[in-house]
Design a protein around this motif. Structure first.
Motif, short mmCIF file in Angstrom:
data_model
loop_
_atom_site.label_atom_id
_atom_site.label_comp_id
_atom_site.label_asym_id
_atom_site.label_seq_id
_atom_site.Cartn_x
_atom_site.Cartn_y
_atom_site.Cartn_z
N THR A 106 56.29 40.35 36.96
CA THR A 106 55.04 40.93 37.77
C THR A 106 55.62 41.86 39.10
OG1 THR A 106 55.12 38.87 39.26
CG2 THR A 106 53.02 39.12 37.87
N TRP A 109 56.18 44.93 37.39
CA TRP A 109 55.01 45.49 36.85
C TRP A 109 54.30 46.29 38.04
CZ3 TRP A 109 50.06 45.19 39.04
CH2 TRP A 109 49.11 45.92 37.94
N LEU A 110 54.66 45.71 39.10
CA LEU A 110 54.33 46.51 40.26
C LEU A 110 55.07 47.97 40.25
CD1 LEU A 110 54.11 43.99 43.43
CD2 LEU A 110 52.24 45.41 42.66
N GLY A 113 54.07 49.07 35.96
CA GLY A 113 53.22 48.64 35.19
C GLY A 113 52.81 49.61 34.15
N ASP A 116 46.97 49.13 34.17
CA ASP A 116 46.30 48.57 35.38
C ASP A 116 46.05 46.83 35.29
OD1 ASP A 116 44.10 48.78 33.97
OD2 ASP A 116 43.00 49.87 35.50
N PHE A 118 47.62 43.56 35.16
CA PHE A 118 48.86 42.77 35.26
C PHE A 118 48.87 41.54 34.32
CE2 PHE A 118 48.27 38.75 37.16
CZ PHE A 118 46.73 38.76 37.63
N ASP A 121 49.68 42.57 30.81
CA ASP A 121 50.95 43.11 30.58
C ASP A 121 52.02 42.09 30.84
OD1 ASP A 121 50.07 45.68 30.11
OD2 ASP A 121 50.11 46.38 32.25
N CYS A 122 51.69 41.00 31.63
CA CYS A 122 52.90 39.88 32.02
C CYS A 122 52.50 38.60 31.12
CB CYS A 122 52.99 39.73 33.62
SG CYS A 122 53.16 41.11 34.45
N PHE A 491 58.28 43.49 28.56
CA PHE A 491 56.80 44.11 28.36
C PHE A 491 56.61 44.37 26.71
CE2 PHE A 491 57.14 45.63 32.74
CZ PHE A 491 56.36 44.79 33.25
#
Ligand code: FAD
Length: 516
Positions: A106, A109-110, A113, A116, A118, A121-122, A491
């Motif tokens: 995460t 991701w920040l 990413g 939009d 999370f 994606d995670c 990812f």
């Protein structure tokens, strides 16, 4: 040796306790459970936490034994709708967080990413849930199979030891009344004495210890240990022993709920394998899909909404299928007993404590309390250390969960009604305020979340912070100096795995049809 327990109350707490103690102690322990035929159980606790699997394993039950009998389904996440703004949703999944180069995914991701979302994606689970899939293949094998419920590695572990042992933990959703019935049979077959009667009086000796409970038609029931599972009444602990109740209402104002059990054609509707919490003007509505119906309810604060308005909103939300269904209005006691074990009385379930059901922690509290009771079972001399250890473990769990729930409201971006505006100015526990300041510069880790076991790993906090959207978060500055190739690969792997799983996993509905 103490070997005679009397349990008062036959809701989820009473029967979970009776069956677990029987599984733990067998015939070495005499257990009597008395429940009223006049006072009903609250009957709404239907969604659980992933550690619940350990409870069934401990009882020696396989999913195929009990799930069909309880109309049970899998729960892979809590889905939050409209907490950030109307139309937005995200999942808080039961899936371990991956990390890359020492930073949680995460955090990466920040920084970079891919989209939009999370959660998509995670985690693999977000898309699996969106597609309404089962975490097991039709032949019963799990998505990834590092451990299965029967695996030796998992047997005999406590809840906290269980945590983190599998990449894709999951929980269950079930009909509370059917589970109580199932556990009644399980317990009675193993020797629990079951009495249906009202407890009219609690007898105390000179020291204030319980000597027995007087029933309407079955005389006095005596024992060494008395377990209060009488729900919000707290008949033994709070009423007879006068143990005070510590309210959490100043930080968690929701004190009411209205619930509906709505029959539905689940084949047509499909089963989304999660519990949904949909934010409303003065609280939120839960939706729990089971195999034959949906359980739903509006949790709200009476200071902001009347019971009639809450019921009207809930019925509109559900639609015509709820037209003939009777509503169940419930007043909730939010907080915990100062001590859940006093003298020779242990309260388990709603009598011990309760926070609103936002993360489905009521049954988790029960399971945790029973495990702690077995771990700290009293000796004949009633060494007070057992009691102290138990009381601190139980209160830590509830206080920790309280903080976590308060975070949901503080972090929610939603700001469109007085109810939501007040969530930003209401008092919050001091320790949480401090933690939030830390999380603004570094995502939660084990050093900065509530420091005692409370069932929630740091990644749960990350999900709430990232999903609710009301608190600005920053990636670690170190990531600007760290190579991001490995994170991109991670990812990409998640994308590939998601794609493969959504192609091969069966629909949750089909899986349960096969199980039945
Ligand atoms: P109860 O179900 O109230 O049972 C009390 C028992 O005591 C009954 O059998 C009654 O007959 C007996 N009794 C009372 N007085 C006497 C007497 N004088 N003599 C004899 N017997 C007596 N938890 C979750 O984990 N997930 C959820 O999704 C969830 N949702 C919830 C939603 C709401 C609105 C509420 C209020 C709670 C929810 N919970 C949830 C919590 C969950 O419902 C409870 O933790 C669980 O049902 C245990 O309840 P209990 O057995 O302690 O009490």
């Amino acid at each position: 040796m103490l070997n005679n327990a009397v349990i008062v109350g036959g809701g989820t707490a009473g029967w979970m306790t009776a069956s677990y103690l029987k599984a733990a102690f067998g015939d070495r322990m005499d257990i009597t459970l008395v429940e009223s035929g006049n006072i009903g159980a609250v009957g709404v606790g239907e969604a659980t936490f992933s550690d619940i699997r350990h409870f069934f394993e401990f009882l020696g039950l396989k999913e195929k034994d009990w799930m069909p009998a309880c109309n049970a389904t899998y729960k892979l996440a809590v889905r939050f709708e409209n907490w950030r703004e109307k139309g937005h949703y995200f999942y808080h999944p039961f899936e371990q967080m991956r990390s890359v180069n020492g930073f949680p995914l995460t955090d990466w991701w920040l920084k970079q990413g891919p989209t939009d979302r999370f959660d998509k994606d995670c985690f693999v689970m977000a898309s699996v849930i969106d597609a309404g899939l089962s975490p097991r293949h039709l032949d019963g094998t799990l998505i990834d199979q590092p451990f299965d419920e029967g695996a030796d590695e998992m047997q005999g572990l406590t809840m906290s030891e269980h945590q983190g042992k599998t990449q894709f933990p999951y929980a269950y959703q079930f009909e509370a009344a059917l589970l109580a019935k199932y556990l009644t049979t399980y317990s009675v077959e193993r020797g629990v004495k079951h009495i249906v009667d009202d407890v009219r009086e609690v007898s105390l000796d000179d020291r204030g210890w319980i000597t027995g409970v007087r029933t309407g038609e079955h005389g006095d029931l005596t024992g060494d240990l008395f377990i209060d599972c009488t729900g919000f009444r707290g008949l033994l602990l709070n009423q007879a022993l006068e143990e005070p109740f510590v309210s959490y209402q100043d930080t968690l104002p929701n004190d009411s709920a209205v619930a509906l059990q709505v029959p539905m054609d689940m084949e047509r509707r499909g089963i989304l394998p999660c519990t949904t919490a949909t934010a409303q003007d003065a609280g939120w509505i839960w939706t729990i899909p089971l195999t034959g119906r949906v359980g739903t309810g509006y949790v709200y604060a009476k200071d902001y909404l009347s019971p009639e308005e809450a019921e009207r909103t809930l019925r509109e939300f559900v639609g015509p299928s709820a037209a003939d269904v009777e509503a169940n209005h419930i007043r909730m006691r939010i907080g915990r007993s100062r001590n859940s074990w006093v003298k020779n009385c242990v309260a388990i379930g709603l009598s011990s404590g309760f926070v609103e059901p936002l993360e489905s922690t009521g049954i988790f509290f029960i399971h945790h309390a029973i495990e702690q009771l077995v771990k700290n079972f009293p000796s004949a001399d009633w060494n007070s250390m057992h009691r102290d250890l138990y009381n601190s473990a139980v209160s830590h769990v509830m206080d920790g969960v309280r903080e976590f729930l308060v975070l949901h409201y503080v972090a929610a971006k939603r700001n469109d009604t007085q109810y939501w505006r007040d969530t930003k100015t209401r008092k919050i526990p001091d320790s949480l305020a401090e933690r939030i300041e830390k999380w603004k510069v570094q995502l939660p880790d084990s050093e900065t979340v509530y420091p005692y076991y409370h069932g929630l790993p740091p990644y749960s906090y990350m999900c709430v912070l990232l999903g609710m959207g009301g608190i600005d978060l920053k990636p670690s500055p170190a990531l600007a100096l760290t190579d991001g190739v490995a994170a991109q690969l991670e990812f990409e792997q998640i994308r590939k795995k998601t794609q493969r799983l959504t192609e091969v996993l069966p629909k949750a509905y089909d899986y349960f049809t096969r199980l039945r």
